[in-house]
Enzyme design. Structure first.
Site, short mmCIF file in Angstrom:
data_model
loop_
_atom_site.label_atom_id
_atom_site.label_comp_id
_atom_site.label_asym_id
_atom_site.label_seq_id
_atom_site.Cartn_x
_atom_site.Cartn_y
_atom_site.Cartn_z
N HIS B 83 0.85 -1.20 0.00
CA HIS B 83 0.00 0.00 0.00
C HIS B 83 0.88 1.25 0.00
N ASP B 112 8.75 22.17 -25.43
CA ASP B 112 8.60 20.83 -24.90
C ASP B 112 9.60 20.69 -23.77
N TRP B 148 7.18 -0.28 4.33
CA TRP B 148 7.78 0.40 3.17
C TRP B 148 9.20 0.84 3.47
N SER B 175 14.07 5.98 -12.97
CA SER B 175 13.02 6.77 -13.60
C SER B 175 12.92 8.15 -12.96
N SER B 176 12.89 8.19 -11.62
CA SER B 176 12.74 9.48 -10.94
C SER B 176 13.93 10.39 -11.20
N HIS B 259 13.26 11.07 4.52
CA HIS B 259 12.71 12.36 4.92
C HIS B 259 12.59 13.32 3.75
N GLU B 261 12.20 12.55 0.88
CA GLU B 261 11.14 11.97 0.07
C GLU B 261 9.76 12.52 0.47
N TYR B 263 9.11 15.35 1.56
CA TYR B 263 8.98 16.71 1.01
C TYR B 263 8.87 16.67 -0.51
N SER B 274 -0.21 27.27 -4.50
CA SER B 274 0.20 28.66 -4.74
C SER B 274 -0.24 29.16 -6.11
N HIS B 308 14.97 12.07 12.89
CA HIS B 308 13.78 12.19 13.75
C HIS B 308 12.84 11.00 13.59
N HIS B 309 13.15 10.12 12.65
CA HIS B 309 12.39 8.88 12.55
C HIS B 309 12.99 7.79 13.43
N THR B 334 7.66 26.57 6.77
CA THR B 334 6.34 26.06 6.40
C THR B 334 5.27 27.03 6.87
N LYS B 337 4.80 29.82 4.55
CA LYS B 337 3.95 29.49 3.40
C LYS B 337 2.49 29.57 3.77
N ARG B 456 1.26 0.87 15.35
CA ARG B 456 0.96 0.73 13.93
C ARG B 456 1.42 -0.64 13.44
C1 HEA Z 1 0.71 9.04 -0.52
C2 HEA Z 1 0.66 8.10 0.30
C3 HEA Z 1 -0.54 7.47 0.94
C4 HEA Z 1 -1.89 7.55 0.64
C5 HEA Z 1 -2.57 8.36 -0.42
C6 HEA Z 1 -2.55 6.71 1.60
C7 HEA Z 1 -3.94 6.52 1.63
C8 HEA Z 1 -4.60 5.75 2.59
N1 HEA Z 1 -4.03 5.02 3.61
FE1 HEA Z 1 -2.03 4.80 3.91
N2 HEA Z 1 -0.04 4.62 4.27
C9 HEA Z 1 0.97 5.31 3.63
C10 HEA Z 1 0.83 6.22 2.61
C11 HEA Z 1 -0.40 6.57 2.05
N3 HEA Z 1 -1.63 6.11 2.44
C12 HEA Z 1 2.25 4.96 4.19
C13 HEA Z 1 3.61 5.52 3.77
C14 HEA Z 1 1.99 4.03 5.21
C15 HEA Z 1 2.99 3.35 6.13
C16 HEA Z 1 3.26 1.96 5.70
C17 HEA Z 1 4.16 1.24 6.62
O1 HEA Z 1 3.88 1.22 7.83
O2 HEA Z 1 5.15 0.69 6.14
C18 HEA Z 1 0.54 3.85 5.23
C19 HEA Z 1 -0.13 3.02 6.13
C20 HEA Z 1 -1.49 3.00 6.30
C21 HEA Z 1 -2.16 2.39 7.40
C22 HEA Z 1 -1.48 1.74 8.57
C23 HEA Z 1 -1.25 0.31 8.31
C24 HEA Z 1 -0.51 -0.34 9.41
O3 HEA Z 1 0.18 0.34 10.17
O4 HEA Z 1 -0.60 -1.56 9.47
C25 HEA Z 1 -3.50 2.57 7.22
C26 HEA Z 1 -4.56 2.10 8.13
O5 HEA Z 1 -5.58 2.61 8.21
C27 HEA Z 1 -3.66 3.29 5.99
C28 HEA Z 1 -4.88 3.67 5.45
C29 HEA Z 1 -5.02 4.47 4.32
C30 HEA Z 1 -6.31 4.81 3.75
C31 HEA Z 1 -7.64 4.36 4.25
C32 HEA Z 1 -6.03 5.61 2.67
C33 HEA Z 1 -7.05 6.20 1.73
O6 HEA Z 1 -6.86 7.58 1.62
C34 HEA Z 1 -6.99 5.53 0.38
C35 HEA Z 1 -8.23 5.80 -0.36
C36 HEA Z 1 -8.20 5.37 -1.81
C37 HEA Z 1 -8.90 4.36 -2.33
C38 HEA Z 1 -9.68 3.48 -1.44
C39 HEA Z 1 -8.88 4.05 -3.78
C40 HEA Z 1 -10.09 4.60 -4.48
C41 HEA Z 1 -10.74 3.69 -5.41
C42 HEA Z 1 -11.68 2.77 -5.13
C43 HEA Z 1 -12.19 2.50 -3.77
C44 HEA Z 1 -12.30 1.98 -6.17
C45 HEA Z 1 -12.49 0.55 -5.78
C46 HEA Z 1 -11.30 -0.20 -6.09
C47 HEA Z 1 -11.17 -0.97 -7.18
C48 HEA Z 1 -12.22 -1.10 -8.19
C49 HEA Z 1 -9.88 -1.73 -7.38
N4 HEA Z 1 -2.43 3.53 5.45
C1 HEA Z 2 3.91 14.93 2.85
C2 HEA Z 2 4.58 14.32 3.71
C3 HEA Z 2 5.04 14.84 5.04
C4 HEA Z 2 5.21 16.13 5.48
C5 HEA Z 2 5.00 17.42 4.76
C6 HEA Z 2 5.66 16.02 6.85
C7 HEA Z 2 5.95 17.11 7.64
C8 HEA Z 2 6.54 17.03 8.89
N1 HEA Z 2 6.80 15.87 9.59
FE1 HEA Z 2 6.33 14.00 9.00
N2 HEA Z 2 6.14 12.11 8.31
C9 HEA Z 2 5.69 11.73 7.07
C10 HEA Z 2 5.30 12.59 6.05
C11 HEA Z 2 5.37 13.97 6.13
N3 HEA Z 2 5.74 14.71 7.21
C12 HEA Z 2 5.63 10.31 6.95
C13 HEA Z 2 5.18 9.51 5.73
C14 HEA Z 2 6.07 9.81 8.17
C15 HEA Z 2 6.14 8.37 8.64
C16 HEA Z 2 7.10 7.53 7.95
C17 HEA Z 2 7.07 6.13 8.48
O1 HEA Z 2 7.55 5.92 9.60
O2 HEA Z 2 6.52 5.24 7.78
C18 HEA Z 2 6.40 10.96 8.99
C19 HEA Z 2 6.93 10.87 10.26
C20 HEA Z 2 7.41 11.96 10.97
C21 HEA Z 2 8.19 11.84 12.15
C22 HEA Z 2 8.66 10.53 12.80
C23 HEA Z 2 7.73 10.10 13.83
C24 HEA Z 2 8.06 8.76 14.34
O3 HEA Z 2 8.09 7.80 13.56
O4 HEA Z 2 8.29 8.67 15.55
C25 HEA Z 2 8.46 13.11 12.59
C26 HEA Z 2 9.25 13.45 13.79
O5 HEA Z 2 9.77 14.46 13.93
C27 HEA Z 2 7.85 14.01 11.64
C28 HEA Z 2 7.89 15.40 11.71
C29 HEA Z 2 7.41 16.24 10.73
C30 HEA Z 2 7.53 17.70 10.81
C31 HEA Z 2 8.12 18.49 11.94
C32 HEA Z 2 6.98 18.17 9.65
C33 HEA Z 2 6.91 19.62 9.24
O6 HEA Z 2 7.32 19.78 7.91
C34 HEA Z 2 5.54 20.21 9.44
C35 HEA Z 2 5.59 21.72 9.38
C36 HEA Z 2 4.24 22.36 9.36
C37 HEA Z 2 3.63 22.99 10.40
C38 HEA Z 2 4.24 23.04 11.76
C39 HEA Z 2 2.27 23.60 10.25
C40 HEA Z 2 2.23 24.99 9.67
C41 HEA Z 2 3.04 25.98 10.40
C42 HEA Z 2 2.55 27.07 11.03
C43 HEA Z 2 1.10 27.43 10.99
C44 HEA Z 2 3.53 27.98 11.67
C45 HEA Z 2 3.51 28.09 13.13
C46 HEA Z 2 3.62 26.80 13.81
C47 HEA Z 2 4.35 26.58 14.93
C48 HEA Z 2 5.44 27.43 15.41
C49 HEA Z 2 4.03 25.35 15.72
N4 HEA Z 2 7.21 13.27 10.67
CU LIG Z 3 10.72 12.95 8.39
#
Ligand code: HEA
Ligand code: HEA
Ligand SMILES: [Cu+2]
Ligand code: CUA
Lengths: 373, 533, 298
Positions: B83, B112, B148, B175-176, B259, B261, B263, B274, B308-309, B334, B337, B456
């Site tokens: 997923h 292009d 993942w 590719s990326s 990390h 990634e 962003y 924007s 921080h992870h 952030t 923005k 989780r």
């Molecule tokens: C961009 C990234 C992204 C997006 C969009 C989503 C979208 C969603 N995620 Fe996901 N998720 C992750 C990134 C993302 N996730 C990551 C990085 C993890 C961590 C994995 C890990 O622990 O290693 C995670 C883990 C994760 C968990 C935790 C699993 C676990 O810890 O065991 C859960 C549980 O609720 C969850 C739920 C969902 C749900 C309900 C959506 C929904 O928003 C999705 C909704 C979309 C659809 C449902 C598709 C729409 C279409 C249809 C329904 C049509 C019917 C289908 C067919 C005809 C085939 N996600």
């Molecule tokens: C789009 C993806 C995205 C983005 C944008 C962010 C944004 C941020 N993330 Fe997140 N993060 C993930 C995707 C993302 N993260 C994913 C996928 C994981 C889990 C991966 C995994 O384990 O599978 C994760 C996990 C993760 C962790 C690890 C947690 C753990 O596993 O224990 C931490 C810890 O520091 C963290 C921090 C942050 C912070 C500080 C930001 C900051 O960039 C946020 C900044 C924004 C704001 C704060 C709000 C707006 C600001 C204001 C309004 C200004 C004033 C605010 C204050 C002064 C408070 N993230």
């Molecule tokens: Cu991070």
């Protein structure tokens, strides 16, 4: 369009209400140690700061949506920068962050100070059980998901989880600890990464094969505290809970004494001759708590993933080879049980597999034969 | 920003193909046209979103109530892993790449992409990668199930699918990287006269910075998984303590990629938002240059906060504190923005077409996710939050009502330009409200679950977590099926409807070159470079 | 060449109608990798697929490059296209730098951090005490369990810096000089200098690879040092191995450039391929310096 506004306002309110609600019902635990309280307080401070900023941000957006809309005849202004304002909203968040970083630093330093401990517990994560060694006492045992939960959690068991006491949060043998002692924990992993987490103690720590990580706790209250493994460790990651029972010093000492004598008795016991019935009974429980998760209670395995024990060439072949698989594991999934099961359990489970689950080898192996292995 | 067509000197070189696309399927295989390739990317992304989403629904189905009902725990882990990999690498990244392909040449006045053949290859590696990844489900031992993040030693227990997983990542990485090289080259080398860097639309700017992140971190990820491969098959000891290595080394390498990634998944969203907010507020973007600097700061900071992870792996305290401080700092740019977006809306003359609705929801809900991110950046607190559903809630808030909403906003915003037809505004609004409400029902309760102690990556849980999990599952299904509406709306607009004007949105031509071309634009966008004042 | 327009006219920017080779490349790469994966899983079909995949990839590269060369010779590429190619190459090399950074990172991490931790130094006393008693923080090491190496002690000899590696350093540095000299020849329209310079560079490149092969041979047969010799063997062979691979690729690249030079493909203002090869060569050179210092010397 008024509808939209109401919707949005409602949505915003729902968030805030949800957040506030969390505070009273489903918030982070305060726990039972100084550290857990510190962490909880820190959590609340940052939480409320975020709420406050959130109110400001959402307030501005909602106000703007409500008033600066074309349908209300708003005419667009033309400003597109304001250096003073931009400096303000760069500097103020920065200062707020410093305000959060200071207490965070204080708490973190405290958490890392494992010096001056009264006792040390070594925790080793196994797939999927915990091993606890009381380094100062020479006590050493494994702790596994309790049998009731284990039965209920099998796919299609038909047992309602709600009918099981502490479903998935109970173990066969809890970790017993004294209250009001500084306890140092040292963690390591036997196979893969695990993470030891009891929320009431205020932290979690990963167990890393080949490395020691440390943490400490000083439990201030008697009671039973539950937690789980929190690092994905394979198929049964969800099924390796932790139970800590905290007792006053005197009861703790009594428990230690009891464990030591029981351990000595079991050791002596292992050298005697076991009957078939004894081994089969013991083997059934061992099988159910250690093997059934993969090989299934019926011994049929999981097609394509885990071979059946019923009629398996190994379980119906030479007993030495059968034992070898169980002791040393096989392939990527079949774990090695050499360390994690006692000779009695090993002998029992091998005997059980050969004489139950559809197999009828009518042979057995004695625990004493395994010790010499 | 406005442009006037340069005097068109009427000579055409014979090597130019101005006659539009070839016919048939092979057109798509051999195409070098940025719009064709953009379309391919976006279709792939939609398919992957369905597949990744279907897997999320398997997860949510099993988690609907306590007890193991439908799947084996091992299979559950495979679903979690696939997923995430599919959503991140299959749905969100290709969607942004598709929009970059479609829009960047148009937005900067280029004919292009700079390297059209390479562009074709960037796309045409993806289907191969994903077929390979999906095929792991049918292999002995099943698909990868270590999350993942693919942490060793667990990932080394994967069966036959292990090398396929690694090679999928290599393919997607190549590719990326090629796509990123192409985008940077296009922006640096192909801008129309007068289109200075500080006049670039923000979508272009955010993509340039994203592309730099990709070039820097994808190879590190490739290197890290290569070490996994050699540890498993060639006896190396990178992640094996007995040989002097360390499993945590993998985590450092992974998060040095991982990390930035996240962003990579959000910066282009910032760009899209924007673009949209000024259009519908009928006001210029507030603080253009600070937006650019903030994006660049986020990009730079993202390289130095990775651990921080890993607050719970037992780093030295200096490391814990350093990564805490550095991570917290990201809130500042952030925040800039967010405040700039609010100031853009402030005293504007707003209308609320579907793209604007998604954009506003983005700002609000992304901020929620940002706040929880900030909470987790505080290392002592994260010792409690780590690896619980609090994290799952955080990252879905930034990824779903973050990245995915921005993609939806961008789709509605540019769909009339791409297809030449207006989408159905009523259905669009319906889609918005269904999606926004259900996404909150899905992910908001997960905050409580995490704080209350639900880890989780577990297929089953203690009974006290039942209620919120049920809510979350219901929300997920509503969310999922609402997306069928999205797909219907897109197909409807592709097939016809009310003709879109060139400008599409009232006054949009103030806001970008794309609105000065016809809808849809000619096969070769800017045959003659526009002059940008 | 369409001359150097200061205002680029978009219609002068060469856009190929279609690209037939990328899909071939995808098929080739996938075949190769699926073959490799099957090989690793112990399936007999693996090596066949790998060969097929490699053949397809070679075919793809030959085809793709000849197409580009043809277009270049036909004068389709204006200055702006040339710049695109250059930028493409620069950013590609940048990505390669980061690929090596992963392995250098692994080296630094283990040397500065993991090995001392295992040995119980500094803040982490208990790891050494509880798990790996007697393990010392020394480098090179094959770890507390002495993985790999010969005999029960897991003995191995580290690779010294001042034998073959020092000679190889000289070789690579001189090859950097010869390629620059060839470049000067190209600027001065001195074909002889260009060709001699390139021949020397290619020869030095292959000599380097040959010497490294000897070094590996000695390591495997006499020093007990293999890819499996703990973390030292792992970092040593992965870093030098990937570098050696890049030297080989660079040398082949230069060889192609040499062949093209012999056919007179390049002019003093039109030799992107030459420069790309030269940049690549310098990159390989710089990586080697890092290797020499951190892998062999320190
Ligand atoms: C961009 C990234 C992204 C997006 C969009 C989503 C979208 C969603 N995620 Fe996901 N998720 C992750 C990134 C993302 N996730 C990551 C990085 C993890 C961590 C994995 C890990 O622990 O290693 C995670 C883990 C994760 C968990 C935790 C699993 C676990 O810890 O065991 C859960 C549980 O609720 C969850 C739920 C969902 C749900 C309900 C959506 C929904 O928003 C999705 C909704 C979309 C659809 C449902 C598709 C729409 C279409 C249809 C329904 C049509 C019917 C289908 C067919 C005809 C085939 N996600
Ligand atoms: C789009 C993806 C995205 C983005 C944008 C962010 C944004 C941020 N993330 Fe997140 N993060 C993930 C995707 C993302 N993260 C994913 C996928 C994981 C889990 C991966 C995994 O384990 O599978 C994760 C996990 C993760 C962790 C690890 C947690 C753990 O596993 O224990 C931490 C810890 O520091 C963290 C921090 C942050 C912070 C500080 C930001 C900051 O960039 C946020 C900044 C924004 C704001 C704060 C709000 C707006 C600001 C204001 C309004 C200004 C004033 C605010 C204050 C002064 C408070 N993230
Ligand atoms: Cu991070
Ligand atoms: Cu042990 Cu998860």
């Amino acid at each position: 369009m008024r509808k939209l506004r109401l919707w949005l306002a409602g949505l915003g309110l729902a968030f805030l209400w949800g957040q506030a609600e969390a505070d009273y019902t489903l918030n982070l635990t305060e726990g039972v140690t100084e550290l857990s309280r510190d962490v909880h307080d820190l959590h609340m401070v940052i939480f409320w700061i975020c709420v406050a900023i959130g109110v400001l941000v959402y307030g501005l957006i909602i106000y703007s949506i409500a008033n600066h809309r074309k349908s209300k005849g708003a005419i667009a202004a033309d400003f597109h920068e304001n250096t003073k304002l931009e400096i303000v909203w760069t500097v103020i968040p920065f200062l707020i962050l410093i305000g959060m970083a200071i207490p965070a630093t204080r708490v973190m330093i405290k958490i890392y100070d494992t010096s001056g401990a009264d006792m040390t517990i070594k925790v080793t994560g196994y797939q999927w059980k915990w091993r606890y060694e009381y380094l100062d006492e020479g006590l050493d045992f494994f702790s596994t998901l309790d049998a009731d939960s284990n039965r209920a959690r099998q796919t299609g068991s038909g047992i309602r989880p709600a009918s099981v006491d502490n479903y998935l949060l109970n173990v066969d043998k809890p970790l017993v600890l004294p209250t009001h002692k500084k306890i140092r924990f040292v963690f390591t992993g036997a196979d893969v990464l695990h993470s030891w987490w009891v929320p009431a103690l205020g932290w979690k720590k990963d167990t890393i094969p080949g490395f020691i990580t440390e943490a400490w706790a000083n439990i201030e209250q008697e009671g039973t505290f539950r937690g789980q493994c929190t690092e994905l460790c394979g198929r049964d990651h969800g099924f390796m809970p932790i139970v800590v029972v905290a007792k006053p010093e005197s009861e703790y000492r009594a428990w230690i004494a009891e464990q030591k004598s029981a351990g000595a008795a079991a050791k002596a016991d292992a050298t005697r001759e076991f009957s078939m019935d004894e081994l089969m009974a013991r083997g059934k429980t061992t099988y159910e708590s250690n093997c059934a998760a993969c090989h299934q209670a019926t011994g049929e395995g999981i097609p394509g993933m885990v071979p059946a024990i019923s009629n398996s060439p190994v379980a119906t072949g030479p007993i030495a080879q059968h034992l070898d698989v169980v002791l040393n594991g096989k392939g990527a999934m079949m774990p090695a049980f050499r360390e994690t099961l006692s000779p009695v359990e090993l002998a029992a489970v091998v005997t059980y597999q050969r004489n139950a689950l559809g197999n009828g080898m009518a042979d057995m192996i004695q625990p004493s034969a395994i010790k010499s292995n | 920003m406005s442009a006037s067509a340069a005097t068109h000197d009427d000579h055409h070189d014979d090597h130019h193909d101005d006659h539009g696309p070839a016919k048939g399927f092979m057109r798509w295989v051999y195409t070098t046209n940025h719009k064709d390739i953009g379309t391919l990317y976006m279709i792939t992304s939609l398919i992957m979103f369905m597949i990744g989403g279907a897997m999320a629904l398997v997860i949510r189905l099993e988690l609907f109530e306590p007890g193991m009902q439908y799947v084996d725990p091992g299979f559950f882990n495979q679903m979690t892993t696939l997923h995430a990999l599919i959503m991140v690498f299959g749905a969100v990244m290709p969607a942004f790449a598709g929009m970059a392909n479609w829009m960047i040449p148009i937005m900067i006045g280029a004919p292009d992409m700079a390297l059209p053949r390479l562009n074709n290859w960037s796309f045409w590696l993806l289907p191969f990668g994903f077929v390979m990844l999906a095929s792991t489900l049918f292999m002995e031992g099943g698909a990868p199930a270590a999350g993942w993040t693919l942490y060793p030693p667990l990932v080394l227990q994967t069966g036959d699918s292990f090398p396929f997983t690694i090679f999928t990542i290599h393919i997607l990485g190549i590719s990326s990287i090629m796509a990123a090289i192409n985008i940077i080259t296009t922006v640096l080398n192909m801008r129309a006269p007068g289109m200075t860097m500080m006049k670039l639309p923000l979508f272009v700017w955010t993509w340039v910075i994203t592309a730099f992140l990709l070039i820097a971190v994808m190879p590190v990820f490739a290197g890290a998984v290569t070490m996994l491969l050699t540890d498993k098959y060639f006896g190396t000891s990178f992640f094996n303590a007995a040989g002097g290595g360390d499993p945590v080394l993998y985590q450092h390498l992974f998060w040095f990629f991982g990390h930035p990634e996240v962003y990579i998944l959000i910066l282009p969203s910032f760009g899209i938002i924007s673009q949209i907010i000024p259009t519908f507020a009928r006001k210029p973007l507030f603080g253009y240059s600070s937006m650019v600097y903030a994006t660049a700061s986020i990009g730079l900071l993202s390289f130095v906060v990775w651990a921080h992870h890993q607050y719970t792996v037992g780093m030295p305290i200096a490391g814990e504190l350093y990564f805490t401080y550095a991570t917290m700092l990201i809130a500042v740019p952030t925040g800039v923005k967010v405040f700039n977006w609010i100031s853009t809306m402030w005293r504007g003359s707003m209308t609320f077409e579907t793209p604007m609705l998604f954009a506003i929801a983005f700002v609000m809900l992304f901020t929620m996710g940002g706040f929880t991110g900030l909470m987790m950046s505080i290392s002592p607190a994260d010792l409690q939050y780590h690896d619980t559903y609090f994290i799952v809630a955080h990252f879905h808030y930034v990824l779903v009502p973050g990245s995915v909403f921005a993609l939806m906003a961008g789709t509605y915003y540019w769909l009339p330009k791409w297809t030449g037809y207006m989408y159905d505004e009523r259905l669009g609004k319906l889609h918005f409200w269904l999606t926004t409400i259900s996404v909150n029902v899905t992910f908001f309760p997960q905050h409580f679950l995490g704080l209350a102690g639900m880890p989780r990556r577990i297929p089953d849980y203690a009974v006290q977590f039942a209620e919120f999990n049920a809510w979350s599952s219901v929300g997920a299904f509503v969310f999922g099926f609402s997306q069928l509406l999205f797909i219907y709306i897109i197909i409807k607009a592709v097939r016809g409807g009310q003709k879109a004007t060139d400008e599409v949105w009232e006054g949009a031509s103030e806001h970008g070159l794309e609105w000065q071309l016809p809808s849809p634009p000619p096969y070769h966008s800017w045959i003659t470079a526009p002059f940008v004042k | 060449m369409k001359g150097h327009n200061t205002i680029p006219m978009n219609e002068d920017y060469y856009l190929p109608h279609k690209a037939t080779y990328p899909i071939v490349g995808s098929i080739g790469l996938t075949t190769l990798l699926v073959g490799f994966a099957n090989q690793l899983n112990g399936h007999a079909i693996g090596s066949t697929l790998m060969l097929a995949g490699t053949a397809i990839l070679v075919f793809m590269m030959a085809g793709w490059f000849s197409e580009v060369i043809r277009e270049s010779l036909a004068g389709n590429y204006n200055h702006q296209v040339d710049i695109s190619f250059r930028m493409g190459m620069i950013w590609f090399i940048t990505s390669e730098v980061f690929f090596f950074a992963a392995f250098f990172g692994a080296l630094y991490y283990t040397r500065i951090y993991a090995v001392p931790w295992l040995a119980g130094e500094g803040a982490f006393e208990s790891t050494g005490e509880l798990l790996w008693k007697g393990f010392q923080n020394v480098w090179p090491t094959n770890g507390p369990d002495s993985i790999g190496g010969v005999g029960p002690e897991g003995h191995f000899e580290p690779m010294g810096a001042w034998g073959i590696p020092a000679i190889n350093t000289l070789i690579l540095l001189s090859s950097g000089a010869t390629v620059t000299w060839a470049h000067w020849g190209l600027y001065a329209n001195n074909r002889r200098q260009l060709i001699i310079g390139l021949i020397a560079t290619v020869a030095l490149g292959f000599l380097f690879v040959f010497l490294q092969a000897m070094e590996y041979h000695e390591a495997y047969t006499e020093m007990g040092l293999t890819l499996g010799t703990g973390i030292y063997g792992s970092t040593f062979f992965m870093l030098t191995g990937f570098h050696g691979l890049h030297v080989t690729i660079g040398a082949i690249f230069l060889l192609v450039v040499l062949l093209r030079s012999l056919r007179g493909h390049f002019g003093h203002d039109n030799h992107f391929a030459f420069e790309a090869a030269a940049w690549y060569w310098h990159f390989v050179d710089v990586v080697w310096l890092g290797l020499f210092i951190f892998v062999y010397w320190l």
